[in-house]
Design a protein around this motif. Sequence first.
Motif, PDB file in Angstrom:
ATOM      1  N   PRO A  14       0.820  -1.216   0.000  1.00  0.00           N
ATOM      2  CA  PRO A  14       0.000   0.000   0.000  1.00  0.00           C
ATOM      3  C   PRO A  14       0.858   1.273   0.000  1.00  0.00           C
ATOM      4  O   PRO A  14       1.960   1.258   0.540  1.00  0.00           O
ATOM      5  N   HIS A  15       0.331   2.341  -0.557  1.00  0.00           N
ATOM      6  CA  HIS A  15       0.975   3.673  -0.592  1.00  0.00           C
ATOM      7  C   HIS A  15       2.227   3.658  -1.474  1.00  0.00           C
ATOM      8  O   HIS A  15       2.300   2.891  -2.411  1.00  0.00           O
ATOM      9  N   GLY A  16       3.225   4.485  -1.155  1.00  0.00           N
ATOM     10  CA  GLY A  16       4.414   4.612  -2.002  1.00  0.00           C
ATOM     11  C   GLY A  16       4.225   5.706  -3.043  1.00  0.00           C
ATOM     12  O   GLY A  16       3.176   6.369  -3.097  1.00  0.00           O
ATOM     13  N   VAL A  17       5.228   5.897  -3.893  1.00  0.00           N
ATOM     14  CA  VAL A  17       5.187   6.972  -4.903  1.00  0.00           C
ATOM     15  C   VAL A  17       5.707   6.456  -6.249  1.00  0.00           C
ATOM     16  O   VAL A  17       6.290   5.368  -6.325  1.00  0.00           O
ATOM     17  N   HIS A  18       5.493   7.269  -7.277  1.00  0.00           N
ATOM     18  CA  HIS A  18       5.932   6.890  -8.633  1.00  0.00           C
ATOM     19  C   HIS A  18       6.833   7.977  -9.215  1.00  0.00           C
ATOM     20  O   HIS A  18       6.401   8.732 -10.090  1.00  0.00           O
ATOM     21  N   CYS A 386       3.267   7.417   2.813  1.00  0.00           N
ATOM     22  CA  CYS A 386       4.114   6.602   3.698  1.00  0.00           C
ATOM     23  C   CYS A 386       3.749   5.118   3.598  1.00  0.00           C
ATOM     24  O   CYS A 386       2.635   4.719   3.940  1.00  0.00           O
ATOM     25  N   PRO A 387       4.694   4.266   3.168  1.00  0.00           N
ATOM     26  CA  PRO A 387       4.367   2.851   2.974  1.00  0.00           C
ATOM     27  C   PRO A 387       4.221   2.057   4.265  1.00  0.00           C
ATOM     28  O   PRO A 387       3.760   0.927   4.233  1.00  0.00           O
ATOM     29  N   VAL A 388       4.624   2.669   5.397  1.00  0.00           N
ATOM     30  CA  VAL A 388       4.459   1.932   6.663  1.00  0.00           C
ATOM     31  C   VAL A 388       3.463   2.636   7.588  1.00  0.00           C
ATOM     32  O   VAL A 388       3.489   2.448   8.804  1.00  0.00           O
TER      33      VAL A 388
END
Length: 448
Positions: A14-18, A386-388
């Motif tokens: 879930p989440h993260g960026v590109h 934020c992935p966490v």
Amino acid sequence: MTRLFSFLSSLTFPHGVHPPEFKEATRDQAIRRLPFAPRMIIPLQQHFGEPAIPLVRPQQEVVRGQPIAVANGDLSVAMHAPVTGTVEGIQLMPTARGPKSEAIVIRTLAADSQVVRWGTPRDVNSLSSAGIIQAVQAAGLVGLGGAAFPTHKKLEVPAGHPIDTLVVNGCECEPYLTADHRIMLEHTATLLLGIRLAMRALKAQRAVIGVEDNKLDAVAALRACLSPHDPISVQTVRTKYPQGSEKLLIKALLKREVPSGGYPYQIGVVVNNVSTLSQMGELLPNGQGIIERVVTVAGPGVKKPGNYRVPIGTPLRYLLEQVGYAGDASHIILGGPMMGNTVASLDVPVTKGVSGVIVLPELATQSKPAGKTHPCIRCGRCLEACPVNLNPCELGRLAVKREYAMMQARFHLHDCFECGCCSYVCPSNIPLVQYFRIAKSVNRERLL
Ligand code: SF4
Ligand code: SF4
């Protein structure tokens, strides 16, 4: 072409960026060599743990591949001569982060062919688990993805924690970097041998190689070497930053969660990256140590971008001259632009953990914002990135007030792995990840 099929993989986190990938300039070029630098600088500490102990003295002649330093205890590794030449001295030399540290300096013998003259070939099939781990430490192997954690310690799992799966990190999710991609394509056989050796060391029944779906040629190359019943399999994961973080890769591939503050071995998994395992497959059968690594050299300031096999100890100034960069150190990043570090001087060498040397005049995708910082507008983008699932906005507010203990106690600062997604998306240019690094280091010191 490969991007057309990026929808194929649904495995992710879930989440993260590109961030923009910027990989076109190097991903289709074969790995090349450059001439040897006239002078090599080999820091005794280029890994997590204790510095190695020198085995050589000034004026001593050494041959390429010869051990020049031994591991100082369990959390340390050996060093090997990257060139045939003469030891100029053991002296304090600049490091990437600033303070000087002790290094063995070797003057390269210009007339030499620089073939590797050291090594005792061995039958790796007869090595036990302990024998493989010992050989990995003697080879000086550390995590080549950037962490530089001694590889033998990763393979030596604490008692009572059986490992069922080795996860192989072939994501290379940082912009610009393509070294792992080229290794999967060009060194497929040594990579697979390294994976099998690591599985034997861990007594793991299977290995899963996770590759982002922007590298389908690498997926095909690996699968072509594996039979349907092979304990090694290849899985595509979605192209997204920071997919290569070990906890997120485990989550995407195995649907298992590493406990907060814990380690992958606690859930039966060990993660190693592609470069490290490929070196293991290359060095262990020859009884040799690591003396070079593949480095992506790229960025708008580089005339000849590519992946180069660079001897450990090559000064950045020399490397950049060879690829046609004539600027200073102010915009050089070691590693990828999201998690890498700027350098204080071009006199620092390429060390085992350097996966990329990236020149970024604009610092366009870096997680360290280049523009002016503005007040937080409570937009919530950092929470979405934020992935966490931390609250970077609140953590940032506490960091400004130096409430470091509170950041830890109430907002789980220890779970931040400094990926930089929050800084990257922040419209106010707040250097959140820099705040968190400072807070974590203050908290660490308080514990000492
Ligand atoms: S740097 Fe830390 S807080 Fe920011 S997105 Fe990454 S893990 Fe979350
Ligand atoms: S992204 Fe930046 S401005 Fe938006 S809430 Fe987070 S810290 Fe505040």
